[in-house]
Write an enzyme that holds these catalytic residues in place. Structure first.
Site, PDB file in Angstrom:
ATOM      1  N   HIS A  62      10.097   6.465   3.649  1.00 55.49           N
ATOM      2  CA  HIS A  62      11.315   5.668   3.712  1.00 55.49           C
ATOM      3  C   HIS A  62      11.483   4.916   2.406  1.00 55.49           C
ATOM      4  CE1 HIS A  62       9.128   1.942   4.297  1.00 55.49           C
ATOM      5  NE2 HIS A  62       8.552   2.396   5.395  1.00 55.49           N
ATOM      6  N   CYS A 108      -2.003  -9.361  14.181  1.00 47.96           N
ATOM      7  CA  CYS A 108      -2.293  -8.982  12.795  1.00 47.96           C
ATOM      8  C   CYS A 108      -1.318  -9.682  11.842  1.00 47.96           C
ATOM      9  CB  CYS A 108      -2.156  -7.465  12.651  1.00 47.96           C
ATOM     10  SG  CYS A 108      -2.025  -6.954  10.934  1.00 47.96           S
TER      11      CYS A 108
HETATM   12  N1  MSP Z   1      -2.298   4.451   2.342  1.00 54.64           N
HETATM   13  C1  MSP Z   1      -2.144   3.096   1.961  1.00 54.64           C
HETATM   14  C2  MSP Z   1      -2.289   2.931   0.471  1.00 54.64           C
HETATM   15  C3  MSP Z   1      -3.582   3.422  -0.089  1.00 54.64           C
HETATM   16  S1  MSP Z   1      -3.631   3.264  -1.819  1.00 54.64           S
HETATM   17  C4  MSP Z   1      -5.193   3.635  -2.228  1.00 54.64           C
HETATM   18  C5  MSP Z   1      -0.769   2.586   2.384  1.00 54.64           C
HETATM   19  N2  MSP Z   1       0.147   3.495   2.624  1.00 54.64           N
HETATM   20  S2  MSP Z   1       1.624   3.203   3.137  1.00 54.64           S
HETATM   21  O1  MSP Z   1       2.244   4.492   3.246  1.00 54.64           O
HETATM   22  O2  MSP Z   1       1.606   2.417   4.315  1.00 54.64           O
HETATM   23  O3  MSP Z   1       2.324   2.322   2.072  1.00 54.64           O
HETATM   24  C6  MSP Z   1       2.385   2.733   0.771  1.00 54.64           C
HETATM   25  C7  MSP Z   1       3.119   1.745  -0.077  1.00 54.64           C
HETATM   26  O4  MSP Z   1       4.455   1.590   0.372  1.00 54.64           O
HETATM   27  C8  MSP Z   1       2.512   0.357  -0.074  1.00 54.64           C
HETATM   28  O5  MSP Z   1       2.467  -0.089  -1.416  1.00 54.64           O
HETATM   29  C9  MSP Z   1       3.469  -0.474   0.698  1.00 54.64           C
HETATM   30  O6  MSP Z   1       3.507  -1.796   0.240  1.00 54.64           O
HETATM   31  C10 MSP Z   1       4.776   0.236   0.345  1.00 54.64           C
HETATM   32  N3  MSP Z   1       5.778  -0.110   1.302  1.00 54.64           N
HETATM   33  C11 MSP Z   1       5.855   0.218   2.618  1.00 54.64           C
HETATM   34  N4  MSP Z   1       6.948  -0.423   3.141  1.00 54.64           N
HETATM   35  C12 MSP Z   1       7.563  -1.165   2.189  1.00 54.64           C
HETATM   36  C13 MSP Z   1       8.774  -1.861   2.083  1.00 54.64           C
HETATM   37  N5  MSP Z   1       9.555  -2.085   3.103  1.00 54.64           N
HETATM   38  N6  MSP Z   1       9.171  -2.285   0.841  1.00 54.64           N
HETATM   39  C14 MSP Z   1       8.468  -1.985  -0.288  1.00 54.64           C
HETATM   40  N7  MSP Z   1       7.333  -1.332  -0.200  1.00 54.64           N
HETATM   41  C15 MSP Z   1       6.695  -1.160   1.032  1.00 54.64           C
HETATM   42  O7  MSP Z   1      -0.590   1.384   2.458  1.00 54.64           O
END
Ligand code: MSP
Length: 664
Positions: free
Chosen positions: A18, A144
């Site tokens: 997303h 959490c």
């Molecule tokens: N798998 C872990 C990261 C491991 S790195 C060694 C993870 N994955 S994630 O898919 O949940 O998120 C990946 C990234 O997307 C993170 O940096 C997270 O902050 C970012 N975002 C997810 N939702 C977000 C928003 N709504 N806005 C901006 N970024 C956010 O965490």
């Protein structure tokens, strides 16, 4: 030339991408492109995080094996990055065979330092974070602190990492490297967390099967974060025979930066450097933590259910419009709110109007004046050279600080200067004047050159559109940003007719149906000719109009000039102004129309103007309207304004004229 390594987080495969996810990748791509265009040797890594309980559970819910779910989701990532033209050099999946040796090697090194021990662990566990919390760390509802979801009481035997041993070393590292965490405010948070004292960290699980086995500890699997963080070096060959990329980009003299969201900062700025210190490996230079994209003040995320899917946005607006919006509207490091309306407004104002129309206006004028060619002159020093070099300097300064919004602002200031320069010189009035050809050539060449410089600066931001803009300007697409220096536009070169670059989006049609059925409804865009290629014979007396000025309505029935003169339009000075109680739209103005007495006029302009904005300013009024009562106030005239998207823009003379001057 220096070496530059930039990474995005690796994304979980339990969910489709997303806008929050793609933001980190857009940022990585922009900075990677910028550094390549500056001549650096760049390695840009992204990938997917495929192990762990979160994936295991999501797969189970869908009746799939974890790897089948991962394969399915990773295909979406591949497709999305291809569609978006991301310029990563590598994509790592933690389930690939090349990853595991890196994890084994870092574990072997940490074990050699004596930093592992086994203990029984009981604690409050968030399965979404895959992390234990203390009671103190939970939110006010006992949930959490990141996800707001319930935590589970868990008790198991784990391998622990002696994180507590590294507190002082980490604090010393932060002090010696103030850029280790950016922005500064985040470094303070991290420092505070470490200064409170660190607890040892459990780095194995006995309850999770979908994970790498923990070498040396039978029945234990590797904690997903230790596995995931290692991707940054395993992808470079760490733990394998050919580690030449690792030697260059991790252990070498260059710079390495991890882009992360603020929610995963602790993992990158505390746990990861502690693992590396224990393993005797170099640390990255910077962890850059960006904010969240919010919708209705909540983080955009699957668990909240307010996701903005990039493919829908891109289908409607194009990849570069999405890139432009997220880079322009988020102050890098802070949170920003996503709204469809802000998106359309930003697109129309900056891309369709400021950039698209300026390009189309200039190209059209030049073709008209010089027989389908660029102006046959170049100017080495002129009124736009100073503003251009200031803009370029401000742009690079902002990019060095990852202040994307400021870099774009600097370029847009130059666009504004260019437009003002054109308005001052009015080349459209002199196209047929033989004696003024030299002047017209210089004015148009300088303006085109300024827009060329803006477009070169846009190459890292708009990888698809910026080259198209440059070609439209008759300029080359350069290999590096050195060509932001003044003087690169060829004089007299061939100049093809303008093609539409950023067709304007009709906000009402887009926002209306799109909200109910985003898939089916497409934005209504104006046609190429209408929006960005001004008609031939209109350009001689006036500049081609901005697309926003072009009414969609069919032309009204024609009237005679007498009928027009029946309406008395006059310039008026606003002497006083006040809000009209209980009205959001109306202001009560006292105006001087050059008569002995002042008049009261009620104007529907409060949505854009406050009373203070108007006092002392000039407006145009219909002076011979019959009086009418509005909200109980008698209005003696009507103020003229152009209304765009529900907002009034006042009509006024370009320079001050005596009150009462007739407008015709
Ligand atoms: N798998 C872990 C990261 C491991 S790195 C060694 C993870 N994955 S994630 O898919 O949940 O998120 C990946 C990234 O997307 C993170 O940096 C997270 O902050 C970012 N975002 C997810 N939702 C977000 C928003 N709504 N806005 C901006 N970024 C956010 O965490």
């Amino acid at each position: 030339m220096s070496d530059f390594y930039v990474t995005t987080p690796i994304y979980y495969v339990n969910d489709l991408p997303h806008v929050g996810h793609i933001y980190s990748t857009i940022v990585g791509d922009t900075i990677a492109r910028y550094r390549r265009l500056r001549g650096d040797r760049v390695r840009f890594l992204t990938g997917t995080d495929e192990h762990g309980q979160k994936i295991e559970r999501a797969a189970e819910e869908q009746g799939l094996k974890p790897i089948a779910l991962a394969d399915r989701v990773v295909d979406r990532y591949f497709e999305l990055w291809r569609q978006m033209g991301m310029s990563h050099d590598d994509f790592i999946r933690t389930t690939e065979a090349r990853h595991a040796p890196g994890v084994s090697e870092i574990i072997r090194r940490i074990a050699d330092s004596g930093d592992f021990y086994v203990d029984r662990h009981e604690g409050l566990y968030c399965p979404l974070c895959e992390l234990f919390y203390t009671e103190k760390e939970l939110d006010e509802n006992g949930n959490c602190p990141i996800h707001g979801t319930p935590v589970e009481l868990r008790s198991e035997e784990n391998v622990f990492f002696r994180l507590s041993k590294y507190g002082d070393a980490l604090l010393a590292h932060y002090d010696a490297n103030p850029n280790f965490v950016r922005p500064q405010s985040r470094l303070n948070e991290v420092r505070q967390f470490v200064a409170q004292g660190l607890r040892d960290l459990s780095v194995s699980r006995t309850s999770v099967d979908w994970a790498l086995p923990f070498p040396g500890y039978d029945g234990h699997t590797v904690y997903v974060w230790l596995d995931a963080l290692t991707n940054y070096i395993s992808a470079l060959g760490f733990g394998r025979d050919d580690a030449s990329l690792y030697d260059t980009f991790w252990a070498g003299q260059g710079e390495s930066v991890h882009i992360v969201g603020k929610d995963i900062l602790r993992f990158h700025a505390v746990y990861w450097p502690a693992f590396l210190l224990s393993a005797g490996l170099p640390l990255p230079d910077t962890v850059w933590a960006h904010g969240w994209w919010l919708r209705d003040d909540k983080k955009v995320s699957k668990s909240v259910g307010n996701v903005v899917r990039p493919d829908e946005l891109m289908e409607s607006f194009g990849v570069d419009a999405l890139r432009y919006f997220v880079l322009r509207d988020m102050v890098f490091g802070q949170d920003a709110s996503f709204s469809d309306e802000a998106f359309v407004d930003r697109y129309n104002a900056d891309l369709a109007n400021d950039l698209g129309n300026t390009v189309s206006r200039l190209v059209t004028l030049s073709r008209r004046a010089f027989g389908d060619r660029l102006p046959p002159a170049s100017v080495s020093e002129g009124p736009l050279t100073g503003p251009a070099s200031e803009a370029v300097e401000a742009y690079h300064r902002a990019m060095a600080d990852w202040a994307f919004q400021d870099a774009l602002r600097a370029l847009w200031r130059l666009l504004q200067e260019t437009n003002q320069y054109l308005v001052r010189n009015e080349p459209w009035k002199k196209l047929k004047d033989e004696a003024a050809q030299g002047e017209v050539a210089e004015v148009l060449w300088s303006s085109l050159e300024a827009v060329r410089i803006v477009s070169v600066g846009l190459l890292p931001f708009l990888p698809e559109k910026a080259p198209a803009v440059l070609r439209t300007l008759g300029a080359e697409v350069p290999e590096n940003l050195g060509s932001m220096a003044w003087g690169g536009l060829p004089a007299g070169g061939e100049l093809p007719a303008v093609t539409p670059l950023f067709p304007r989006i009709d906000k009402k049609s887009y926002l209306g149906p799109a909200k109910q059925a985003p898939k089916e409804s497409k934005p209504v865009t104006e046609t190429a000719e209408k929006s960005q290629a001004p008609k031939k014979d209109s350009a001689e007396k006036e500049p081609p109009k901005n697309v926003g000025d072009q009414a969609a309505e069919p032309p009204a029935e024609r009237i005679t000039i007498d009928k027009f003169f029946d309406i008395q339009l006059r310039v008026a000075n606003v002497v006083a102004a006040e809000a009209v109680p209980k009205s959001k739209k109306l202001l009560k103005l006292t105006v001087d129309v050059g008569e002995t007495e002042h008049r009261t006029v009620v104007a529907g302009v409060a949505k854009k103007y406050s009373p203070e904005d108007l006092v002392g300013k000039q407006v145009v009024v219909v002076a011979n309207l019959k009086p009418a009562k509005l909200m109980g106030i008698e209005s003696n005239g009507m103020v003229l304004a152009a209304t765009e998207d529900g907002l009034p823009f006042l009509v006024r003379p370009e320079s001050e004229v005596p009150p009462g001057t007739r407008v015709s």
